[in-house]
Write a protein that holds these residues in place. Structure first.
Motif, PDB file in Angstrom:
ATOM      1  N   ARG A   1      26.306  26.382 -30.326  1.00 24.52           N
ATOM      2  CA  ARG A   1      27.798  26.116 -30.287  1.00 24.52           C
ATOM      3  C   ARG A   1      27.635  24.958 -28.924  1.00 24.52           C
ATOM      4  N   VAL A   2      28.213  23.871 -29.166  1.00 26.15           N
ATOM      5  CA  VAL A   2      28.015  22.905 -27.933  1.00 26.15           C
ATOM      6  C   VAL A   2      29.195  22.027 -28.077  1.00 26.15           C
ATOM      7  N   GLN A   3      29.560  21.421 -27.010  1.00 21.42           N
ATOM      8  CA  GLN A   3      30.802  20.318 -27.061  1.00 21.42           C
ATOM      9  C   GLN A   3      29.942  18.879 -27.310  1.00 21.42           C
ATOM     10  N   VAL A   4      30.531  18.204 -28.642  1.00 21.79           N
ATOM     11  CA  VAL A   4      30.036  16.851 -28.685  1.00 21.79           C
ATOM     12  C   VAL A   4      31.336  15.999 -28.849  1.00 21.79           C
ATOM     13  N   GLY A   5      31.672  15.337 -27.925  1.00 19.71           N
ATOM     14  CA  GLY A   5      32.739  14.540 -27.667  1.00 19.71           C
ATOM     15  C   GLY A   5      33.971  15.593 -27.576  1.00 19.71           C
ATOM     16  N   ASP A   6      34.814  15.352 -28.670  1.00 21.81           N
ATOM     17  CA  ASP A   6      36.175  16.176 -28.743  1.00 21.81           C
ATOM     18  C   ASP A   6      35.947  17.208 -29.952  1.00 21.81           C
TER      19      ASP A   6
ATOM     20  N   ALA B   1      17.717  23.782 -28.315  1.00 22.38           N
ATOM     21  CA  ALA B   1      18.998  23.553 -27.680  1.00 22.38           C
ATOM     22  C   ALA B   1      19.006  22.847 -26.517  1.00 22.38           C
ATOM     23  N   ARG B   2      18.087  23.092 -25.616  1.00 23.28           N
ATOM     24  CA  ARG B   2      17.977  22.082 -24.461  1.00 23.28           C
ATOM     25  C   ARG B   2      17.575  20.649 -24.794  1.00 23.28           C
ATOM     26  N   ASP B   3      16.955  20.426 -25.962  1.00 19.85           N
ATOM     27  CA  ASP B   3      16.835  18.978 -26.409  1.00 19.85           C
ATOM     28  C   ASP B   3      18.027  18.383 -26.938  1.00 19.85           C
ATOM     29  N   ILE B   4      18.823  19.182 -27.600  1.00 21.12           N
ATOM     30  CA  ILE B   4      19.991  18.791 -27.936  1.00 21.12           C
ATOM     31  C   ILE B   4      21.063  18.397 -26.754  1.00 21.12           C
ATOM     32  N   ARG B   5      20.922  19.190 -25.917  1.00 20.67           N
ATOM     33  CA  ARG B   5      22.031  18.959 -24.489  1.00 20.67           C
ATOM     34  C   ARG B   5      21.403  17.728 -23.901  1.00 20.67           C
ATOM     35  N   GLU B   6      20.197  17.510 -23.898  1.00 18.26           N
ATOM     36  CA  GLU B   6      19.630  16.179 -23.273  1.00 18.26           C
ATOM     37  C   GLU B   6      20.076  14.990 -24.088  1.00 18.26           C
ATOM     38  N   GLN B   7      20.139  15.180 -25.390  1.00 21.29           N
ATOM     39  CA  GLN B   7      20.801  13.894 -26.177  1.00 21.29           C
ATOM     40  C   GLN B   7      22.248  13.614 -26.006  1.00 21.29           C
ATOM     41  N   ILE B   8      22.888  14.789 -25.723  1.00 26.83           N
ATOM     42  CA  ILE B   8      24.336  14.506 -25.516  1.00 26.83           C
ATOM     43  C   ILE B   8      24.374  13.841 -24.156  1.00 26.83           C
ATOM     44  N   TYR B   9      23.643  14.471 -23.266  1.00 31.82           N
ATOM     45  CA  TYR B   9      23.611  13.848 -21.788  1.00 31.82           C
ATOM     46  C   TYR B   9      23.500  12.246 -21.882  1.00 31.82           C
ATOM     47  N   GLN B  10      22.549  11.872 -22.837  1.00 29.81           N
ATOM     48  CA  GLN B  10      22.338  10.427 -22.993  1.00 29.81           C
ATOM     49  C   GLN B  10      23.145   9.695 -23.903  1.00 29.81           C
ATOM     50  N   GLY B  11      24.305  10.376 -24.541  1.00 29.03           N
ATOM     51  CA  GLY B  11      25.193   9.739 -25.052  1.00 29.03           C
ATOM     52  C   GLY B  11      24.876   9.626 -26.591  1.00 29.03           C
ATOM     53  N   ILE B  12      23.781  10.461 -27.317  1.00 30.48           N
ATOM     54  CA  ILE B  12      23.473  10.511 -28.407  1.00 30.48           C
ATOM     55  C   ILE B  12      24.186  11.618 -29.170  1.00 30.48           C
ATOM     56  N   ASP B  13      24.790  11.409 -30.425  1.00 27.98           N
ATOM     57  CA  ASP B  13      25.405  12.393 -31.229  1.00 27.98           C
ATOM     58  C   ASP B  13      24.384  13.110 -31.665  1.00 27.98           C
ATOM     59  N   PRO B  14      23.912  14.418 -31.431  1.00 33.90           N
ATOM     60  CA  PRO B  14      22.871  15.146 -32.235  1.00 33.90           C
ATOM     61  C   PRO B  14      23.117  15.423 -33.461  1.00 33.90           C
ATOM     62  N   LEU B  15      24.113  15.621 -34.142  1.00 31.70           N
ATOM     63  CA  LEU B  15      24.506  15.719 -35.611  1.00 31.70           C
ATOM     64  C   LEU B  15      24.142  14.368 -36.339  1.00 31.70           C
ATOM     65  N   GLU B  16      24.342  12.981 -35.899  1.00 35.17           N
ATOM     66  CA  GLU B  16      24.386  11.754 -36.274  1.00 35.17           C
ATOM     67  C   GLU B  16      22.883  11.517 -36.481  1.00 35.17           C
ATOM     68  N   ALA B  17      22.198  11.803 -35.242  1.00 31.83           N
ATOM     69  CA  ALA B  17      20.861  11.462 -35.085  1.00 31.83           C
ATOM     70  C   ALA B  17      20.090  12.403 -36.170  1.00 31.83           C
TER      71      ALA B  17
END
Length: 416
Positions: free
Chosen positions: A45-50, A72-88
């Motif tokens: 469970r993570v915050q992705v935009g709104d 989970a850490r990899d997904i956090r890193e994607q979000i930090y880089q501005g990548i939407d993990p679900l779209e990716a």
């Protein structure tokens, strides 16, 4: 500030059996979801935009605790880089789906290429032979390989074992492999150069077929002996003897005669028209019929049960062996196809007809542009005279001292 969950050890996670979502610590938002039925899986469970989605990370215990934390850490890193993990993830899954859909084996590509070329084959037999040759020689080596992975080494593994021993077959297999791989490229199943191409490719690693191909000489009768042979042949009974006689008079191939049907014969025009699907050169072939050939046809019985001019005793067509057997019983070291060589030797050495005339009589397609243009009308009038002269030769029993001219009072040089 939300309370930080304690970091559980692997053995503690294993003991989590109560239905619900349990924080396991180590990475904020990582949960083990225990379903009422007892199955367990990882949820992040993570915050992705709104949005605050629950992202699945796989089932437990297939995905162990440490691997779930890494994901989970990899997904956090994607979000930090501005990548939407679900779209990716969706993009990755779609790319994989397309890749799998496009992953076609050589055998599958051969089938589809064969279907796409269906109208190019001159007969059903030719179409089947096209596919059979690939099944026999290519399939055992590369049939299950994806077409986008086939390289020069794979092509050579198919061709090298037969290149010097079955050169003509190998040449055809190479051409068909090239066609299959070209089809695959055009249809986006592979990229890059065609490893089965000859020019600037295989020509540098394989010997040129023309240097390897040996000419097969069919046992043939000297043309000076054809008259005596024909006189003996006419005394033989049976449909195979008549078919062989007709084949000699028309200089036709055995298969062309054995499969001849009455609707191909035009008695009035004295012409036999062999359809394109039965011709080796894939062209309709017209054969002028001499008087002896017509006489033979008129004497042949017709059956309402068979369309063939020379049917087998039990129906259907004669076998090639039946004509060869006639030669053996007559004690002649010759095969049916060899009489075409006898005809050619006679035309070349004892007549003044241009070479193109006898070549067309044999249904040989010239690769020379000048000859092809010259032969556009099939030289039917000249071939009619040629076949008439051949029939006369076949009816003449020669002595070794005989000197034969084409017509009484006419020397061979007068022919054109």
């Amino acid at each position: 500030m939300p309370k930080k969950a304690p970091e559980l050890a692997a053995y503690q996670v294993k003991r989590l059996k109560r239905p619900g979502k349990h924080a396991v610590g180590g990475v904020a938002g990582l949960l083990l979801y225990v379903k009422p039925g007892g199955s367990r899986s990882w949820v992040f469970r993570v915050q992705v935009g709104d949005r605050r989605p629950d992202i699945g990370l796989g089932g437990y215990p297939d995905v162990p605790l440490e691997q779930a934390r890494k994901r989970a850490r990899d997904i956090r890193e994607q979000i930090y880089q501005g990548i939407d993990p679900l779209e990716a993830r969706r993009a990755t899954c779609e790319a994989l789906r397309v890749s799998v859909a496009r992953r076609m084996t050589f055998d599958q590509a051969a089938d589809q290429c064969h279907g796409a070329r269906a109208h190019e084959f001159r007969s059903a037999r030719h179409a089947q032979n096209w596919l059979n040759s690939l099944r026999m020689y290519a399939s055992p080596k590369i049939g299950s390989l994806p077409v986008d992975q086939i390289e020069l080494a794979h092509v050579l593994s198919v061709l090298e074992p037969i290149w010097t021993t079955k050169t003509e077959t190998a040449r055809r297999v190479r051409q068909r492999m090239e066609a299959v791989l070209a089809w695959a490229k055009v249809n986006s199943y592979r990229t890059g150069d065609n490893p089965a191409a000859w020019s600037n490719n295989l020509e540098h690693v394989l010997a040129r077929p023309s240097k390897l191909r040996s000419v097969i000489h069919h046992p043939a009768l000297p043309w000076q002996e054809i008259g005596g042979f024909m006189a003996d042949l006419r005394e033989r009974d049976g449909m195979a003897a008549r078919a062989l006689e007709f084949a000699i008079l028309t200089a036709a191939r055995s298969a062309e005669v054995r499969l001849a049907t009455w609707d191909e014969i035009d008695m009035g025009r004295k012409l036999w028209t062999i359809p394109v699907d039965r011709m080796k050169a894939a062209r309709t072939h017209r054969v002028p019929l001499s008087e002896p050939a017509l006489k033979l046809l008129k004497a042949s019985p017709r059956s309402v049960e068979s369309p063939y001019v020379f049917p087998a005793a039990r129906g259907g067509t004669l076998s090639d062996m039946s004509l060869s057997s006639v030669c053996r019983r007559m004690g002649v070291h010759a095969v049916p196809h060899g009489f075409r060589s006898t005809f050619k030797d006679w035309a070349r050495s004892s007549t003044a007809y241009a070479d193109e005339v006898s070549e067309l009589a044999l249904a040989h397609v010239s690769s020379d542009a000048t000859r092809a243009a010259y032969a556009r009308d099939e030289l039917l009038e000249k071939r009619t005279r040629l076949m008439r002269d051949w029939a006369k030769t076949c009816a003449t029993v020669m002595r070794t001292t005989d000197v034969v001219f084409i017509r009484k009072g006419e020397r061979p040089s007068q022919h054109t």
